[in-house]
Design an enzyme around this catalytic site. Structure first.
Site, short mmCIF file in Angstrom:
data_model
loop_
_atom_site.label_atom_id
_atom_site.label_comp_id
_atom_site.label_asym_id
_atom_site.label_seq_id
_atom_site.Cartn_x
_atom_site.Cartn_y
_atom_site.Cartn_z
N GLU A 1 1.18 -14.70 -6.12
CA GLU A 1 0.71 -14.02 -4.92
C GLU A 1 -0.73 -14.44 -4.63
OE1 GLU A 1 3.11 -10.25 -4.13
OE2 GLU A 1 1.42 -9.68 -5.37
N HIS B 1 -1.08 -6.74 -10.49
CA HIS B 1 -1.18 -6.99 -9.04
C HIS B 1 -2.66 -7.19 -8.70
CE1 HIS B 1 -1.02 -6.40 -4.72
NE2 HIS B 1 0.29 -6.61 -4.79
N GLY C 1 -0.89 -9.09 2.76
CA GLY C 1 -1.18 -8.17 3.86
C GLY C 1 -1.97 -8.77 4.99
N SER D 1 2.77 -11.80 2.57
CA SER D 1 3.16 -11.86 3.98
C SER D 1 4.54 -12.45 4.21
CB SER D 1 2.09 -12.60 4.80
OG SER D 1 0.86 -11.91 4.76
N GLU E 1 -4.38 -6.16 -6.37
CA GLU E 1 -5.08 -4.94 -5.95
C GLU E 1 -5.56 -4.16 -7.17
OE1 GLU E 1 -2.03 -3.49 -3.33
OE2 GLU E 1 -2.50 -5.06 -1.89
N LYS F 1 3.61 0.11 -2.76
CA LYS F 1 2.20 0.46 -2.99
C LYS F 1 2.03 1.99 -2.87
CE LYS F 1 1.01 -4.04 -1.17
NZ LYS F 1 -0.03 -4.95 -0.74
N ASN G 1 7.43 -3.80 -2.89
CA ASN G 1 6.32 -3.06 -3.47
C ASN G 1 5.80 -2.10 -2.41
OD1 ASN G 1 3.97 -2.13 -4.64
ND2 ASN G 1 2.87 -4.08 -4.52
#
Ligand code: PEP
Length: 246
Positions: A160, A90, A166, A206, A92, A11, A9
Protein backbone atom coordinates in the site's frame (compact mmCIF):
# COMPACT_ATOMS: atom_id res chain seq x y z
CA UNK A 1 -2.74 -21.92 -6.59
CA UNK A 2 -3.23 -18.84 -4.45
CA UNK A 3 -6.88 -18.12 -3.70
CA UNK A 4 -7.49 -14.48 -4.61
CA UNK A 5 -8.54 -12.21 -1.77
CA UNK A 6 -10.71 -9.09 -1.69
CA UNK A 7 -10.16 -7.51 1.72
CA UNK A 8 -12.05 -4.45 2.92
CA UNK A 9 -10.82 -2.13 5.65
CA UNK A 10 -13.61 -0.09 7.21
CA UNK A 11 -11.13 1.78 9.42
CA UNK A 12 -12.92 3.84 12.11
CA UNK A 13 -16.20 3.81 10.20
CA UNK A 14 -19.34 1.91 10.98
CA UNK A 15 -21.91 1.50 13.70
CA UNK A 16 -24.82 -0.94 13.77
CA UNK A 17 -26.38 0.52 10.61
CA UNK A 18 -23.28 -0.44 8.59
CA UNK A 19 -24.05 -4.12 9.12
CA UNK A 20 -26.67 -3.86 6.38
CA UNK A 21 -23.80 -3.45 3.89
CA UNK A 22 -22.51 -6.85 4.97
CA UNK A 23 -25.95 -8.36 4.57
CA UNK A 24 -25.98 -7.11 0.97
CA UNK A 25 -22.49 -8.50 0.30
CA UNK A 26 -23.66 -11.98 1.22
CA UNK A 27 -25.62 -12.23 -2.02
CA UNK A 28 -22.65 -11.32 -4.28
CA UNK A 29 -21.22 -14.24 -6.22
CA UNK A 30 -17.70 -14.61 -4.88
CA UNK A 31 -17.15 -18.13 -6.16
CA UNK A 32 -13.50 -19.09 -6.14
CA UNK A 33 -12.20 -16.13 -4.15
CA UNK A 34 -11.93 -15.13 -0.48
CA UNK A 35 -13.70 -12.02 0.78
CA UNK A 36 -12.76 -10.44 4.12
CA UNK A 37 -13.99 -7.29 5.81
CA UNK A 38 -12.02 -5.70 8.66
CA UNK A 39 -14.79 -4.03 10.64
CA UNK A 40 -14.25 -1.88 13.72
CA UNK A 41 -13.65 -4.16 16.73
CA UNK A 42 -17.05 -3.19 18.16
CA UNK A 43 -18.82 -4.82 15.20
CA UNK A 44 -16.81 -8.03 14.81
CA UNK A 45 -19.04 -10.29 16.85
CA UNK A 46 -22.27 -9.13 15.21
CA UNK A 47 -20.66 -9.04 11.77
CA UNK A 48 -19.57 -12.68 12.08
CA UNK A 49 -23.13 -13.66 12.93
CA UNK A 50 -24.51 -12.26 9.65
CA UNK A 51 -21.56 -12.42 7.26
CA UNK A 52 -22.25 -15.77 5.62
CA UNK A 53 -19.22 -16.63 3.50
CA UNK A 54 -17.55 -13.27 4.14
CA UNK A 55 -14.73 -13.55 6.68
CA UNK A 56 -14.35 -10.88 9.34
CA UNK A 57 -11.01 -9.41 10.38
CA UNK A 58 -9.61 -7.03 12.97
CA UNK A 59 -7.66 -3.88 12.09
CA UNK A 60 -4.93 -4.19 14.72
CA UNK A 61 -4.05 -6.21 17.79
CA UNK A 62 -1.76 -5.86 20.79
CA UNK A 63 1.44 -7.90 20.91
CA UNK A 64 0.54 -9.34 24.31
CA UNK A 65 -2.11 -11.92 25.04
CA UNK A 66 -3.60 -9.95 27.96
CA UNK A 67 -2.63 -7.43 30.60
CA UNK A 68 -2.70 -3.79 31.65
CA UNK A 69 -3.09 -2.16 28.23
CA UNK A 70 -6.13 0.06 28.49
CA UNK A 71 -8.00 0.42 25.24
CA UNK A 72 -6.15 -2.31 23.39
CA UNK A 73 -7.46 -5.55 21.92
CA UNK A 74 -5.51 -8.81 21.89
CA UNK A 75 -5.35 -11.24 19.01
CA UNK A 76 -7.06 -13.83 21.22
CA UNK A 77 -9.95 -11.41 21.75
CA UNK A 78 -10.34 -10.89 18.00
CA UNK A 79 -10.31 -14.64 17.42
CA UNK A 80 -12.77 -15.16 20.26
CA UNK A 81 -15.12 -12.64 18.62
CA UNK A 82 -14.92 -14.68 15.42
CA UNK A 83 -12.29 -12.87 13.37
CA UNK A 84 -10.08 -15.01 11.17
CA UNK A 85 -7.49 -12.39 10.23
CA UNK A 86 -6.06 -9.07 11.35
CA UNK A 87 -4.54 -6.15 9.45
CA UNK A 88 -1.16 -5.20 10.95
CA UNK A 89 1.24 -2.36 10.26
CA UNK A 90 -1.22 -0.26 8.27
CA UNK A 91 0.48 3.02 7.37
CA UNK A 92 -2.12 4.93 9.39
CA UNK A 93 -1.05 3.03 12.51
CA UNK A 94 2.63 3.43 11.64
CA UNK A 95 2.02 7.20 11.30
CA UNK A 96 -0.52 7.79 14.09
CA UNK A 97 1.05 5.54 16.75
CA UNK A 98 4.67 5.34 15.63
CA UNK A 99 4.44 1.58 15.08
CA UNK A 100 7.82 0.22 14.08
CA UNK A 101 8.62 -2.86 12.03
CA UNK A 102 9.55 -4.61 15.30
CA UNK A 103 6.13 -3.73 16.75
CA UNK A 104 4.44 -5.14 13.66
CA UNK A 105 6.51 -8.33 13.87
CA UNK A 106 5.54 -8.78 17.54
CA UNK A 107 1.88 -8.26 16.68
CA UNK A 108 2.19 -10.72 13.80
CA UNK A 109 3.53 -13.34 16.19
CA UNK A 110 0.61 -12.60 18.52
CA UNK A 111 -1.83 -13.00 15.61
CA UNK A 112 -0.28 -16.34 14.71
CA UNK A 113 -0.52 -17.42 18.35
CA UNK A 114 -4.28 -16.84 18.11
CA UNK A 115 -4.45 -18.64 14.74
CA UNK A 116 -5.28 -15.44 12.88
CA UNK A 117 -3.94 -14.71 9.42
CA UNK A 118 -1.80 -11.57 9.54
CA UNK A 119 -2.34 -9.10 6.70
CA UNK A 120 0.91 -7.16 6.99
CA UNK A 121 1.03 -3.78 5.22
CA UNK A 122 4.11 -2.24 3.63
CA UNK A 123 4.53 0.75 1.35
CA UNK A 124 6.49 3.89 0.67
CA UNK A 125 5.65 7.55 1.22
CA UNK A 126 5.55 9.97 -1.70
CA UNK A 127 8.93 11.36 -0.74
CA UNK A 128 10.40 7.85 -0.69
CA UNK A 129 8.85 7.10 -4.11
CA UNK A 130 10.21 10.34 -5.58
CA UNK A 131 13.70 9.74 -4.25
CA UNK A 132 13.85 6.23 -5.69
CA UNK A 133 13.77 4.53 -2.29
CA UNK A 134 10.60 2.46 -2.83
CA UNK A 135 12.17 -0.99 -3.12
CA UNK A 136 14.61 -0.48 -0.27
CA UNK A 137 11.84 0.83 1.99
CA UNK A 138 9.62 -2.13 1.14
CA UNK A 139 12.51 -4.56 1.67
CA UNK A 140 13.27 -3.10 5.10
CA UNK A 141 9.61 -3.19 6.14
CA UNK A 142 9.22 -6.77 4.94
CA UNK A 143 12.31 -8.00 6.72
CA UNK A 144 11.45 -6.22 9.95
CA UNK A 145 7.69 -6.74 10.04
CA UNK A 146 7.42 -10.39 9.04
CA UNK A 147 8.71 -12.90 11.61
CA UNK A 148 10.23 -16.25 10.72
CA UNK A 149 7.78 -19.07 10.19
CA UNK A 150 5.42 -17.45 7.69
CA UNK A 151 3.21 -19.57 5.46
CA UNK A 152 0.53 -19.08 2.85
CA UNK A 153 -2.14 -19.72 5.47
CA UNK A 154 -0.76 -17.36 8.09
CA UNK A 155 0.54 -14.41 6.06
CA UNK A 156 -0.83 -12.00 3.47
CA UNK A 157 1.24 -9.01 2.37
CA UNK A 158 -0.53 -5.81 1.34
CA UNK A 159 1.53 -3.38 -0.72
CA UNK A 160 0.00 0.00 0.00
CA UNK A 161 1.86 3.09 -1.20
CA UNK A 162 1.06 5.68 1.48
CA UNK A 163 0.49 8.35 -1.17
CA UNK A 164 -2.19 6.24 -2.86
CA UNK A 165 -4.32 5.63 0.23
CA UNK A 166 -7.53 7.62 0.16
CA UNK A 167 -6.15 10.05 -2.42
CA UNK A 168 -7.54 8.73 -5.70
CA UNK A 169 -3.94 8.44 -6.93
CA UNK A 170 -2.85 5.01 -8.11
CA UNK A 171 0.63 3.91 -9.20
CA UNK A 172 1.04 2.88 -12.82
CA UNK A 173 0.50 -0.82 -13.48
CA UNK A 174 4.25 -1.06 -14.16
CA UNK A 175 5.01 0.40 -10.75
CA UNK A 176 2.60 -2.02 -9.05
CA UNK A 177 4.11 -4.97 -10.95
CA UNK A 178 7.65 -3.90 -10.09
CA UNK A 179 6.93 -3.84 -6.35
CA UNK A 180 4.82 -7.01 -6.31
CA UNK A 181 7.45 -8.94 -8.29
CA UNK A 182 10.06 -7.61 -5.89
CA UNK A 183 8.07 -8.68 -2.83
CA UNK A 184 7.63 -12.17 -4.28
CA UNK A 185 11.38 -12.37 -4.89
CA UNK A 186 12.18 -11.17 -1.37
CA UNK A 187 9.81 -13.76 0.12
CA UNK A 188 11.38 -16.44 -2.07
CA UNK A 189 14.88 -15.53 -0.86
CA UNK A 190 13.77 -15.70 2.72
CA UNK A 191 11.23 -18.53 2.87
CA UNK A 192 11.91 -20.56 -0.28
CA UNK A 193 9.85 -20.77 -3.46
CA UNK A 194 7.16 -23.12 -2.19
CA UNK A 195 6.22 -20.93 0.78
CA UNK A 196 6.64 -17.66 -1.12
CA UNK A 197 4.41 -18.88 -3.93
CA UNK A 198 1.63 -19.59 -1.43
CA UNK A 199 1.65 -16.12 0.18
CA UNK A 200 -0.94 -13.76 -1.25
CA UNK A 201 0.11 -10.25 -2.25
CA UNK A 202 -2.60 -7.59 -2.19
CA UNK A 203 -2.41 -4.15 -3.75
CA UNK A 204 -4.00 -1.34 -1.70
CA UNK A 205 -4.53 2.34 -2.47
CA UNK A 206 -7.58 3.90 -4.15
CA UNK A 207 -8.84 0.65 -5.67
CA UNK A 208 -12.31 1.15 -7.14
CA UNK A 209 -14.63 -0.86 -9.38
CA UNK A 210 -13.40 1.26 -12.31
CA UNK A 211 -9.70 0.39 -11.92
CA UNK A 212 -9.93 -3.04 -10.29
CA UNK A 213 -9.87 -5.17 -13.45
CA UNK A 214 -6.58 -3.77 -14.74
CA UNK A 215 -4.97 -3.91 -11.31
CA UNK A 216 -6.04 -7.55 -10.88
CA UNK A 217 -4.45 -8.40 -14.23
CA UNK A 218 -1.09 -7.12 -13.01
CA UNK A 219 1.82 -9.45 -12.23
CA UNK A 220 1.76 -10.99 -8.75
CA UNK A 221 -1.39 -9.15 -7.66
CA UNK A 222 -3.56 -11.68 -5.82
CA UNK A 223 -6.26 -9.26 -4.76
CA UNK A 224 -6.74 -5.94 -3.02
CA UNK A 225 -6.94 -4.26 0.36
CA UNK A 226 -9.66 -1.67 -0.06
CA UNK A 227 -10.52 1.23 2.23
CA UNK A 228 -13.11 3.75 1.03
CA UNK A 229 -14.66 1.56 -1.66
CA UNK A 230 -15.30 -1.25 0.85
CA UNK A 231 -17.74 0.83 2.87
CA UNK A 232 -20.61 0.50 0.41
CA UNK A 233 -21.70 -2.94 -0.76
CA UNK A 234 -22.42 -1.56 -4.24
CA UNK A 235 -18.81 -0.42 -4.68
CA UNK A 236 -17.18 -3.40 -3.01
CA UNK A 237 -19.27 -5.88 -4.95
CA UNK A 238 -17.88 -4.40 -8.19
CA UNK A 239 -14.37 -5.09 -6.89
CA UNK A 240 -15.35 -8.61 -5.80
CA UNK A 241 -16.80 -9.33 -9.22
CA UNK A 242 -13.68 -7.99 -10.96
CA UNK A 243 -11.49 -10.23 -8.82
CA UNK A 244 -13.68 -13.29 -9.33
CA UNK A 245 -13.41 -12.74 -13.10
CA UNK A 246 -9.64 -12.14 -13.07
C1 PEP B 1 -6.41 1.39 3.00
O1 PEP B 1 -6.61 2.20 3.89
O2 PEP B 1 -5.92 0.29 3.27
C2 PEP B 1 -6.79 1.76 1.65
C3 PEP B 1 -6.29 1.08 0.67
O3 PEP B 1 -7.64 2.82 1.51
P1 PEP B 1 -8.31 3.36 0.14
O4 PEP B 1 -8.79 2.17 -0.63
O5 PEP B 1 -9.42 4.25 0.59
O6 PEP B 1 -7.24 4.09 -0.59
Amino acid sequence: MRLKLAAGNWKMNGTTAALSELTQLRSIDATGIDVTIATPATLIHRAVAIAGGVQIAGQDCHANVSGAHTGDTSADMLADAGATAVILGHSERRADYGETDADVAAKTNAAWGAELTAIVCVGETLDERETGATLSVVATQLTGSVPDGASGETLVIAYEPVWAIGTGKVPTLEQIAEVHDFIRAELTNRFGAETADAIRLLYGGSVKPSNATEIFATSNVDGALVGGASLKADDFSGIISALAAA
